[in-house]
Design an enzyme around this catalytic site. Sequence first.
Site, PDB file in Angstrom:
ATOM      1  N   LEU A  15      28.939  22.035  19.409  1.00 20.47           N
ATOM      2  CA  LEU A  15      28.995  23.398  18.865  1.00 20.47           C
ATOM      3  C   LEU A  15      28.111  24.361  19.641  1.00 20.47           C
ATOM      4  CD1 LEU A  15      30.043  21.621  16.430  1.00 20.47           C
ATOM      5  CD2 LEU A  15      29.069  23.336  14.934  1.00 20.47           C
ATOM      6  N   ASP A  43      19.503  21.385  20.644  1.00 18.34           N
ATOM      7  CA  ASP A  43      19.624  22.840  20.506  1.00 18.34           C
ATOM      8  C   ASP A  43      18.490  23.487  21.283  1.00 18.34           C
ATOM      9  OD1 ASP A  43      19.592  25.561  19.310  1.00 18.34           O
ATOM     10  OD2 ASP A  43      21.075  24.682  17.950  1.00 18.34           O
ATOM     11  N   ILE A  75      26.785  27.342  11.845  1.00 17.00           N
ATOM     12  CA  ILE A  75      27.773  26.311  11.457  1.00 17.00           C
ATOM     13  C   ILE A  75      27.159  24.924  11.676  1.00 17.00           C
ATOM     14  CG2 ILE A  75      30.096  25.365  11.840  1.00 17.00           C
ATOM     15  CD1 ILE A  75      30.960  28.143  12.799  1.00 17.00           C
ATOM     16  N   THR A 105      26.454  29.155  29.968  1.00 15.86           N
ATOM     17  CA  THR A 105      26.300  28.201  28.863  1.00 15.86           C
ATOM     18  C   THR A 105      27.657  27.649  28.455  1.00 15.86           C
ATOM     19  OG1 THR A 105      24.440  29.493  28.079  1.00 15.86           O
ATOM     20  CG2 THR A 105      25.391  27.940  26.516  1.00 15.86           C
ATOM     21  N   LYS A 108      35.873  29.951  26.865  1.00 19.05           N
ATOM     22  CA  LYS A 108      36.329  28.945  25.895  1.00 19.05           C
ATOM     23  C   LYS A 108      37.709  28.412  26.272  1.00 19.05           C
ATOM     24  CE  LYS A 108      33.175  28.185  22.780  1.00 19.05           C
ATOM     25  NZ  LYS A 108      32.715  26.819  22.493  1.00 19.05           N
ATOM     26  N   GLY A 141      20.066  29.807  17.682  1.00 16.33           N
ATOM     27  CA  GLY A 141      19.840  28.971  16.498  1.00 16.33           C
ATOM     28  C   GLY A 141      18.383  29.065  16.057  1.00 16.33           C
ATOM     29  N   TYR A 195      33.952  35.604  26.734  1.00 15.09           N
ATOM     30  CA  TYR A 195      33.853  34.488  25.777  1.00 15.09           C
ATOM     31  C   TYR A 195      35.204  33.785  25.667  1.00 15.09           C
ATOM     32  CZ  TYR A 195      32.732  32.071  21.377  1.00 15.09           C
ATOM     33  OH  TYR A 195      32.520  31.134  20.408  1.00 15.09           O
ATOM     34  N   ALA A 206      34.151  22.457  19.587  1.00 15.47           N
ATOM     35  CA  ALA A 206      34.378  23.666  18.792  1.00 15.47           C
ATOM     36  C   ALA A 206      34.825  24.792  19.712  1.00 15.47           C
ATOM     37  CB  ALA A 206      33.097  24.054  18.062  1.00 15.47           C
ATOM     38  N   GLY A 232      22.298  25.980  14.786  1.00 15.61           N
ATOM     39  CA  GLY A 232      23.036  27.228  14.590  1.00 15.61           C
ATOM     40  C   GLY A 232      23.533  27.325  13.155  1.00 15.61           C
TER      41      GLY A 232
END
Length: 340
Positions: free
Chosen positions: A76, A31, A12, A95, A153, A36, A149, A117, A10
């Site tokens: 991440l 990944d 970052i 995910t 998170k 990404g 999201y 992250a 990705g």
Amino acid sequence: MRTLVTGGAGFIGGHLVEHLLEQGDEVLVLDDLSTGSLSNLRTSRRHPGLEVEIGSILDPVAVNDAVGRVDRVFHLAAAVGVKLIVEHPLQSLRTNIHGTENILMACTEKDVPLLLASTSEIYGKNTADKLSEDADRILGSPLKSRWTYAAAKGIDESFAKAYHDEHGLQVTIVRLFNTVGPRQKGRYGMVVPNLVGQALRGEPLTVFGDGRQTRCFSSVNDIVPAVVRLAETPAAVGQAFNLGGQHEIAILHLASRILEITGSHSGIRLVPYDQAYAPGYEDMRRRVPDNAKARELIGFDPQTSIDDIIAGVAAGLLNSVDEDDWVMSQAGADLQVATS
Ligand code: UDP
């Protein structure tokens, strides 16, 4: 030191991999290339310490295998970007919740320290002058996909804390605020690469709403070393840290800076939220981090100005090659790529 970076292809992740290789780590990337791209690893591709595994964090076998081969993990991998989350809430939830729990379980079982992250999105509509890590979360309805999201998170962080408290997992959480830099794509909705790309193509810059909403943008070059420092600071374990830019800017002002710095004659077009996203979309009016906790523990003091950030993104876009061509011609030859 062998380090696993999930989401290492990705935006970052690619910068983090580069930094870790430079400091002498051997790096394993896991990944699925959903958002990404191997082109994010193009600067590291010939490094003998890099290995890339193409697989999903939703696959417990791939996760257990990868975690079993390393000394530490930077997690991440996530479905990110407002556009993607609004359009594919189910994939995003799966995910970000199930994938992360797979990582937490594998790290706990194998006793491997983890850097998780997270995101400033979790604060939602809290417009406090400076958001400290224990600030309240103010989220909209769970039936509005924009908030999935933040919800996912938030659950990830709670899961991480519970694995730390109940099973001794060594986990450190970083909440990233609008991290920007070269190789970031506009296609998932991120405002700086989107507007810089429009400016370079001579298209009007699309500013959503009235453009008075504000953000604090930070350079990936300031954020990545801070993330690594926190992962290497024992006193940070079990805690969350904000990492964001120091200067608040309205999106309309950001658009004018982009026009000036790129020398573009594109105008600015205000786009109502209902046209930019689905009807009923809710935006954050303001999001300002309090970085005091990271400043006190690791001396975090991001210095890159918004003008330098814009110039870096513009230079990156101007230098970019056709990614698909690059992946086809180079990836197989230069990277150790495996599929699981
Ligand atoms: N935005 C905009 N034009 C775009 C993309 C985004 O005006 O082409 C706005 C968006 O509505 C938000 C801000 O820019 O107010 C930051 O958006 P981004 O998606 O980059 O990050 P986030 O909303 O997660 O802070």
